[in-house]
Enzyme design. Structure first.
Site, mmCIF file in Angstrom:
data_model
loop_
_atom_site.group_PDB
_atom_site.id
_atom_site.type_symbol
_atom_site.label_atom_id
_atom_site.label_comp_id
_atom_site.label_asym_id
_atom_site.label_seq_id
_atom_site.Cartn_x
_atom_site.Cartn_y
_atom_site.Cartn_z
ATOM 1 N N TYR A 49 -10.431 7.965 0.478
ATOM 2 C CA TYR A 49 -10.217 6.678 1.020
ATOM 3 C C TYR A 49 -9.045 6.450 1.658
ATOM 4 O O TYR A 49 -7.993 6.923 1.524
ATOM 5 C CB TYR A 49 -10.055 5.742 -0.196
ATOM 6 N N HIS A 77 0.752 -1.119 0.157
ATOM 7 C CA HIS A 77 -0.078 0.053 -0.004
ATOM 8 C C HIS A 77 0.904 1.262 0.103
ATOM 9 O O HIS A 77 0.106 2.520 -0.161
ATOM 10 C CB HIS A 77 -0.920 -0.041 1.298
ATOM 11 N N TRP A 104 -6.018 -6.426 -8.692
ATOM 12 C CA TRP A 104 -5.516 -6.160 -7.367
ATOM 13 C C TRP A 104 -6.459 -6.955 -6.376
ATOM 14 O O TRP A 104 -5.714 -7.348 -5.504
ATOM 15 C CB TRP A 104 -6.233 -4.649 -7.010
#
Length: 112
Positions: A41, A22, A76
């Site tokens: 987000y 991430h 993903w």
């Protein structure tokens, strides 16, 4: 705009790698999220693997559906699936993509 918060559980032995992944989210994935209505987000990860997700969107189900229609999301989610534990009835389980296990918590207070 609706605020959405959800919980998932990252496997203890994969926490460091999850953080690394991430730190460099694919630019194509970032563009798809924004285009699909995912705003502000954020993901927060506790040392024991508890993952708290937060976003703002007009319609969470529509935003999830728009992401599901993208090829980058399928790639993903396939790569991320092995990072999560089965968290029970409403959590991830075998064959469930992490984004399908995102069930919003009920908001009980908001200071505007």
């Amino acid at each position: 705009m609706r605020r959405v918060c959800f919980l998932l559980k990252v496997r203890q032995d994969r926490i460091a790698e999850y953080r690394e992944r991430h730190a460099a989210v694919w630019p194509e994935m970032l563009r798809a999220l924004a285009a699909s209505g995912w705003h502000n987000y954020s993901l927060f990860l506790r040392d024991d693997g508890l993952l708290v997700g937060y976003l703002e969107t007009e319609d969470f189900e529509a935003a999830k559906k728009a992401m599901a229609a993208t090829g980058v999301n399928a790639r993903w989610q396939a790569e991320m699936a092995g990072f999560f534990e089965d968290t029970g009835e409403r959590g991830t389980s075998a064959g469930t993509a992490p984004d399908e296990a995102m069930h919003p918590l009920t908001e009980v207070f908001h200071l505007a």
